[in-house]
Motif scaffolding. Structure first.
Motif, PDB file in Angstrom:
ATOM      1  N   VAL A   1       1.116  -5.336  -9.988  1.00  0.00           N
ATOM      2  CA  VAL A   1       0.348  -6.531  -9.423  1.00  0.00           C
ATOM      3  C   VAL A   1       0.883  -7.391  -9.313  1.00  0.00           C
ATOM      4  CG1 VAL A   1      -0.695  -5.524 -11.035  1.00  0.00           C
ATOM      5  CG2 VAL A   1       0.677  -7.018 -11.514  1.00  0.00           C
ATOM      6  N   GLY A   2       2.211  -7.667  -8.255  1.00  0.00           N
ATOM      7  CA  GLY A   2       3.005  -8.490  -8.240  1.00  0.00           C
ATOM      8  C   GLY A   2       2.805  -8.689  -7.396  1.00  0.00           C
ATOM      9  N   ASP A   3       2.955  -7.239  -6.128  1.00  0.00           N
ATOM     10  CA  ASP A   3       2.896  -7.610  -4.822  1.00  0.00           C
ATOM     11  C   ASP A   3       1.650  -7.926  -4.044  1.00  0.00           C
ATOM     12  OD1 ASP A   3       5.195  -5.921  -4.981  1.00  0.00           O
ATOM     13  OD2 ASP A   3       4.307  -4.300  -5.371  1.00  0.00           O
ATOM     14  N   SER A   4       0.240  -7.635  -5.102  1.00  0.00           N
ATOM     15  CA  SER A   4      -0.745  -7.606  -4.206  1.00  0.00           C
ATOM     16  C   SER A   4      -0.866  -9.502  -4.728  1.00  0.00           C
ATOM     17  CB  SER A   4      -2.058  -7.314  -5.484  1.00  0.00           C
ATOM     18  OG  SER A   4      -1.976  -6.691  -5.383  1.00  0.00           O
ATOM     19  N   ALA A   5      -0.562 -10.510  -5.981  1.00  0.00           N
ATOM     20  CA  ALA A   5      -0.781 -11.682  -5.587  1.00  0.00           C
ATOM     21  C   ALA A   5       0.599 -12.469  -4.738  1.00  0.00           C
ATOM     22  CB  ALA A   5       0.316 -11.881  -7.380  1.00  0.00           C
ATOM     23  N   LEU A   6       1.865 -11.305  -4.224  1.00  0.00           N
ATOM     24  CA  LEU A   6       2.322 -11.961  -3.127  1.00  0.00           C
ATOM     25  C   LEU A   6       1.003 -12.545  -1.575  1.00  0.00           C
ATOM     26  CD1 LEU A   6       4.257 -13.084  -1.930  1.00  0.00           C
ATOM     27  CD2 LEU A   6       5.295 -11.573  -1.039  1.00  0.00           C
ATOM     28  N   TYR A   7       0.220 -11.268  -1.027  1.00  0.00           N
ATOM     29  CA  TYR A   7       0.009 -10.892  -0.146  1.00  0.00           C
ATOM     30  C   TYR A   7      -1.413 -11.876  -0.430  1.00  0.00           C
ATOM     31  CZ  TYR A   7      -3.199  -7.208  -1.335  1.00  0.00           C
ATOM     32  OH  TYR A   7      -3.597  -5.741  -2.177  1.00  0.00           O
ATOM     33  N   LEU A   8      -2.182 -11.916  -1.270  1.00  0.00           N
ATOM     34  CA  LEU A   8      -2.658 -12.645  -1.486  1.00  0.00           C
ATOM     35  C   LEU A   8      -2.567 -14.150  -0.905  1.00  0.00           C
ATOM     36  CD1 LEU A   8      -4.803 -11.086  -4.427  1.00  0.00           C
ATOM     37  CD2 LEU A   8      -5.447 -10.799  -1.669  1.00  0.00           C
ATOM     38  N   GLY A   9      -1.787 -14.253  -2.160  1.00  0.00           N
ATOM     39  CA  GLY A   9      -1.371 -15.992  -1.532  1.00  0.00           C
ATOM     40  C   GLY A   9      -0.631 -16.475  -0.431  1.00  0.00           C
ATOM     41  N   LEU A  10      -0.185 -15.135   0.093  1.00  0.00           N
ATOM     42  CA  LEU A  10      -0.195 -15.592   2.142  1.00  0.00           C
ATOM     43  C   LEU A  10      -1.284 -15.643   2.871  1.00  0.00           C
ATOM     44  CD1 LEU A  10       2.770 -12.874   2.503  1.00  0.00           C
ATOM     45  CD2 LEU A  10       3.176 -16.182   2.415  1.00  0.00           C
ATOM     46  N   LEU A  11      -2.176 -14.749   2.080  1.00  0.00           N
ATOM     47  CA  LEU A  11      -4.238 -14.758   2.956  1.00  0.00           C
ATOM     48  C   LEU A  11      -4.183 -15.685   2.882  1.00  0.00           C
ATOM     49  CD1 LEU A  11      -5.320 -12.380   4.171  1.00  0.00           C
ATOM     50  CD2 LEU A  11      -6.785 -12.666   1.949  1.00  0.00           C
ATOM     51  N   GLY A  12      -4.343 -17.301   2.050  1.00  0.00           N
ATOM     52  CA  GLY A  12      -4.680 -17.769   1.881  1.00  0.00           C
ATOM     53  C   GLY A  12      -4.062 -19.228   3.408  1.00  0.00           C
ATOM     54  N   LEU A  13      -2.849 -18.798   3.667  1.00  0.00           N
ATOM     55  CA  LEU A  13      -2.630 -19.553   4.636  1.00  0.00           C
ATOM     56  C   LEU A  13      -2.789 -19.494   5.983  1.00  0.00           C
ATOM     57  CD1 LEU A  13       1.537 -18.691   4.211  1.00  0.00           C
ATOM     58  CD2 LEU A  13       0.111 -20.672   3.728  1.00  0.00           C
ATOM     59  N   PHE A  14      -3.245 -18.990   6.260  1.00  0.00           N
ATOM     60  CA  PHE A  14      -4.978 -18.390   7.343  1.00  0.00           C
ATOM     61  C   PHE A  14      -6.345 -18.802   7.040  1.00  0.00           C
ATOM     62  CE2 PHE A  14      -1.519 -15.719   6.929  1.00  0.00           C
ATOM     63  CZ  PHE A  14      -0.305 -16.119   8.153  1.00  0.00           C
ATOM     64  N   VAL A  15      -7.039 -19.706   6.451  1.00  0.00           N
ATOM     65  CA  VAL A  15      -8.049 -19.918   5.854  1.00  0.00           C
ATOM     66  C   VAL A  15      -8.947 -20.446   7.176  1.00  0.00           C
ATOM     67  CG1 VAL A  15      -7.645 -21.784   5.022  1.00  0.00           C
ATOM     68  CG2 VAL A  15      -9.893 -20.706   4.014  1.00  0.00           C
ATOM     69  N   ASN A  16      -8.607 -21.275   7.897  1.00  0.00           N
ATOM     70  CA  ASN A  16      -9.370 -21.574   8.837  1.00  0.00           C
ATOM     71  C   ASN A  16      -9.632 -20.202   9.910  1.00  0.00           C
ATOM     72  OD1 ASN A  16      -9.641 -24.173   8.733  1.00  0.00           O
ATOM     73  ND2 ASN A  16      -7.418 -24.265   8.695  1.00  0.00           N
ATOM     74  N   GLU A  17      -8.406 -19.621   9.822  1.00  0.00           N
ATOM     75  CA  GLU A  17      -9.142 -18.426  11.420  1.00  0.00           C
ATOM     76  C   GLU A  17      -9.815 -17.382  10.633  1.00  0.00           C
ATOM     77  OE1 GLU A  17      -6.050 -20.102  10.287  1.00  0.00           O
ATOM     78  OE2 GLU A  17      -4.747 -20.353  12.324  1.00  0.00           O
ATOM     79  N   LEU A  18      -9.642 -17.132   8.977  1.00  0.00           N
ATOM     80  CA  LEU A  18     -10.089 -16.296   9.042  1.00  0.00           C
ATOM     81  C   LEU A  18     -11.675 -16.575   7.843  1.00  0.00           C
ATOM     82  CD1 LEU A  18      -7.717 -14.664   6.393  1.00  0.00           C
ATOM     83  CD2 LEU A  18      -8.127 -13.511   8.838  1.00  0.00           C
ATOM     84  N   GLN A  19     -12.449 -17.332   8.476  1.00  0.00           N
ATOM     85  CA  GLN A  19     -13.978 -18.422   8.367  1.00  0.00           C
ATOM     86  C   GLN A  19     -14.804 -16.944   7.937  1.00  0.00           C
ATOM     87  OE1 GLN A  19     -14.367 -21.621   9.800  1.00  0.00           O
ATOM     88  NE2 GLN A  19     -12.767 -22.475   8.579  1.00  0.00           N
ATOM     89  N   ASP A  20     -15.105 -16.420   9.491  1.00  0.00           N
ATOM     90  CA  ASP A  20     -15.581 -15.037   9.898  1.00  0.00           C
ATOM     91  C   ASP A  20     -15.392 -13.905   9.141  1.00  0.00           C
ATOM     92  OD1 ASP A  20     -17.651 -17.238  11.061  1.00  0.00           O
ATOM     93  OD2 ASP A  20     -15.928 -16.878  12.890  1.00  0.00           O
TER      94      ASP A  20
ATOM     95  N   MET B   1       0.776  -1.052  -0.455  1.00  0.00           N
ATOM     96  CA  MET B   1      -0.040  -0.172   0.084  1.00  0.00           C
ATOM     97  C   MET B   1       1.069   1.245  -0.291  1.00  0.00           C
ATOM     98  SD  MET B   1      -3.295  -0.918   2.564  1.00  0.00           S
ATOM     99  CE  MET B   1      -2.399  -0.663   4.055  1.00  0.00           C
ATOM    100  N   LEU B   2       2.351   1.072   0.415  1.00  0.00           N
ATOM    101  CA  LEU B   2       2.734   2.105   0.759  1.00  0.00           C
ATOM    102  C   LEU B   2       3.698   2.411  -0.208  1.00  0.00           C
ATOM    103  CD1 LEU B   2       3.495   2.130   4.488  1.00  0.00           C
ATOM    104  CD2 LEU B   2       1.802   3.961   2.886  1.00  0.00           C
ATOM    105  N   LYS B   3       3.831   1.697  -0.812  1.00  0.00           N
ATOM    106  CA  LYS B   3       5.178   2.197  -1.973  1.00  0.00           C
ATOM    107  C   LYS B   3       4.664   3.210  -3.191  1.00  0.00           C
ATOM    108  CE  LYS B   3       7.027  -2.763  -2.667  1.00  0.00           C
ATOM    109  NZ  LYS B   3       7.126  -3.716  -3.796  1.00  0.00           N
ATOM    110  N   SER B   4       5.557   3.593  -3.305  1.00  0.00           N
ATOM    111  CA  SER B   4       5.100   4.883  -4.368  1.00  0.00           C
ATOM    112  C   SER B   4       4.848   3.736  -5.906  1.00  0.00           C
ATOM    113  CB  SER B   4       6.917   5.677  -4.093  1.00  0.00           C
ATOM    114  OG  SER B   4       7.807   4.547  -4.760  1.00  0.00           O
ATOM    115  N   TYR B   5       5.454   3.147  -6.103  1.00  0.00           N
ATOM    116  CA  TYR B   5       4.988   2.697  -7.585  1.00  0.00           C
ATOM    117  C   TYR B   5       4.651   1.349  -7.064  1.00  0.00           C
ATOM    118  CZ  TYR B   5       7.360   6.460  -9.811  1.00  0.00           C
ATOM    119  OH  TYR B   5       7.892   7.730  -9.489  1.00  0.00           O
ATOM    120  N   PRO B   6       3.405   0.828  -6.792  1.00  0.00           N
ATOM    121  CA  PRO B   6       3.256  -0.395  -6.054  1.00  0.00           C
ATOM    122  C   PRO B   6       2.811  -1.651  -7.862  1.00  0.00           C
ATOM    123  CG  PRO B   6       1.459   1.281  -6.032  1.00  0.00           C
ATOM    124  CD  PRO B   6       2.554   1.448  -6.487  1.00  0.00           C
TER     125      PRO B   6
END
Length: 364
Positions: A274-293, A267-272
């Motif tokens: 799509v590769g940055d979004s691909a990384l953190y969206l993939g990491l988000l899947g690691l917590f699928v059990n905790e993020l059910q709600d 978010m804070l990068k001056s020139y973001p």
């Protein structure tokens, strides 16, 4: 947002021109993404194993059965591989897949108690971009405490003995208290892997600096590169103010803390890109059990789709057709930043609510 993002590090810029054809260059990025997905799968398996061990030790069988239905590692790898952002990164010839590979490699090494591998990934990722330097906090927590688990105070809930009980029950309680003490000992901070990580980081950093000095022999000196990096450090120093508060609150979940750091950096990068979004969206899947709600999931999902479709349209109207102005494209960028902020806030809120739910389950 959909622009190219090329790394400005000498080691990578010297090596990329040696690739003769664009197709071979894209193939390298595809292979890098595939390896990243496999590392995400292995990291998810380590995290889910630690989570299931906690549920099994606390006799939370209902949650244990639910966690068995979803494999966090498979979800994370599939989200990363089939993410349109990741596909665009490879097609556009962006160097983000190399940086993402090094970041995930450092997290995998920390989750697997491999300090040398984690140090290598962290040093190379920091060399390619300055932002991964803040990942040293979750990496040290991962090496010291182990994979993500609920807070320590949850382990103390079942170790409290009632005032009066039958002698036979007292013996069982003593055994359970010993088990709880052993669990607490497991979660004590271990300095040995951390010191090993620091040693290996120093070795890899020295090796990278030597390579940079060799590659920059004909283009200047190493001090010239450090002078250029000094401006980048000062320009992006605002992210340092968020490191300590988040680390204090999420120190029991260092891998999730790494996801939060990476999302905030994008978010804070001056020139973001799509590769940055691909990384953190993939990491988000690691917590699928905790993020059910998690809340606003419907809004977030279609918001990302809408922004992804509007961004190239607004860019085309502004640059090529001349029927729009820069405000159209900037408005899309602001909407994209708002979606990212909402995703981070709701993800942190969902994980903390999950820990509160576990506390209620143990005290019930």
């Amino acid at each position: 947002m959909l622009g190219r993002h090329m790394s400005n590090t000498p080691t990578l810029l010297v090596q990329l021109p040696s690739v003769p054809y664009r197709i071979e260059l894209n193939l390298i990025f595809v292979i890098a993404d595939f390896i990243t997905a496999m590392l995400l799968r292995l990291t998810g398996q380590n995290l889910q194993l630690a989570y299931r061990q906690f549920l099994r030790s606390k006799k939370l069988l209902n949650l244990l059965e639910t966690s068995r239905n979803v494999d966090a590692g498979d979800v994370a790898s599939l989200v990363f591989l089939w993410n349109p952002f990741g596909i665009l990164t490879c097609v556009g010839g962006c160097t983000s897949p190399i940086e993402n590979l090094m970041i995930v490699l450092s997290l995998y090494g920390a989750c697997s108690s491999l300090p040398s591998l984690s140090a290598f990934g962290w040093v190379i990722a920091t060399h390619l971009s300055l932002y991964p330097a803040i990942l040293i906090v979750p990496i040290i927590l991962l090496l010291g405490y182990g994979p993500d688990s609920p807070p320590k105070k949850l382990f103390l809930l079942t170790s409290m003995k009632p005032a009066r009980s039958h002698p036979l029950e007292q013996s069982h309680e003593q055994v359970s208290s010993v088990d709880n003490e052993s669990e607490l000992q497991v979660h004590h901070f271990s300095w040995q892997p951390v010191m090993s990580f620091i040693l290996w980081s120093s070795i890899w950093s020295f090796y990278v600096l030597v390579l940079c000095s060799i590659f920059l022999k004909d283009f200047g000196s190493l001090s010239e590169m450090l002078k250029k990096s000094f401006f980048l450090i000062v320009f992006h120093i605002n992210i340092l103010f968020m490191i300590l508060p988040l680390a204090i609150r999420l120190k029991h979940r260092p891998c999730f803390l790494a996801f939060v750091y990476i999302a905030i950096s994008s978010m804070l990068k001056s020139y973001p890109s799509v590769g940055d979004s691909a990384l953190y969206l993939g990491l988000l899947g690691l917590f699928v059990n905790e993020l059910q709600d998690i809340r606003f999931s419907f809004f977030l999902f279609f918001g990302y789709i809408g922004v992804s479709l509007l961004s190239p349209v607004m860019h085309n109207l502004w640059i090529w057709r001349g029927t729009g102005n820069a405000n159209f494209y900037f408005a899309t960028g602001i909407a994209y930043a708002c979606l990212q902020t909402l995703l981070v806030v709701e993800s942190v809120n969902a994980v903390l609510n999950h820990d509160r739910m576990l506390r209620k389950q143990l005290t019930a």
